[in-house]
Design a protein around this motif. Structure first.
Motif: not given
Length: 256
Positions: A148-155, A157-160, A162-166
């Motif tokens: 889900e690397r794409g979802a991680y990068e999208a998160a 991009a939305l301003g989250l 990195p730890r929240d994107a995880v």
């Protein structure tokens, strides 16, 4: 009755190993070689342990050293299993955070006497179960981050952070590492009679003593695994406990 070394035991071990290897090969599981290696290692390692265990159990100091060695081997094994051998110090932190408090409670309350014959088996069972939970957590979380690397990068991009994107990508798979331990605890006595229970019975203890020992082990395992998985995931979120191929991705969270 306890099993004693004999020709029959050797024959049974050979047949069971060949059966496991044969099925793995026929089923194209890709684990035939690993199965054979694991079986041979188990025999060699247990033979060596059998030669030294008497001396170890007779001394609390040697038992503590043996326990530390077990933890070191477990850390090395799980760090490799999750694909993060260079992050082994953080794997050690995660595992120790689960194992040490549980052993302190078990022996500090006097529930089990603090001596070699008690320390080594209790510590060994808790360490082994904790290693398994750590490996399951790492493999599932890292697989999710890769898939889900794409979802991680999208998160991101939305301003989250990195730890929240995880969290967005991998938090849901973390509890799966605790499923085997919880299933074992829920079904103990109904589906299986685990090692601690059987060991006490074979050692001449009463069923009540065996039940008490087994409950301590199972609940201790749940506590140790829960602590380890929680700490390990926090280390992943902060970019500490990650494989090399994910370091450039998740490593950005190390300062967050």
């Amino acid at each position: 009755m306890p099993t004693t070394p004999s020709v029959a035991v050797v024959v049974a071990l050979v047949v069971l190993t060949l059966l496991a290897v044969g099925v793995a090969a026929a089923g194209h599981l890709g684990t035939a070689r690993q199965t054979a290696t694991a079986a041979v290692r188990a025999v060699v390692q247990l033979c060596v342990v059998a030669l030294v265990i008497t001396a170890v159990l007779g001394s609390l100091a040697w038992s503590l050293l043996f326990t530390a060695a077990m933890l070191g081997i477990a850390v090395h094994t799980t760090a490799r299993r999750v694909g993060a051998p260079r992050a082994w110090p953080w794997a050690a932190v995660a595992m120790a955070s689960g194992i040490v408090p549980v052993l302190l409670v078990i022996f500090g309350t006097g529930a089990v006497p603090l001596d070699g014959p008690s320390l080594v088996p209790f510590a060994g069972i808790v360490t082994g179960g904790t290693m398994t939970a750590h490996s399951l957590m790492g493999r599932r979380v890292f697989a999710a981050l890769r898939d889900e690397r794409g979802a991680y990068e999208a998160a991101l991009a939305l301003g989250l952070l990195p730890r929240d994107a995880v969290d967005v990508v991998a938090a849901d798979v973390v509890p799966e590492a605790l499923v085997p331990g919880m299933d074992q605890t829920r079904t103990v006595g109904l589906v299986t009679l685990p090692g601690a229970f059987v060991g006490v019975i074979l050692g001449g203890g009463t069923p009540a003593q065996a039940a008490a020992a087994q409950v301590l082990v199972l609940v201790g395992l749940l506590a140790a695994q829960s602590l380890t998985v929680t700490v390990a995931f926090q280390l992943v979120r902060r970019g500490r406990l990650v494989p090399d191929d994910l370091r450039s991705l998740v490593g950005r969270s190390s300062g967050a």
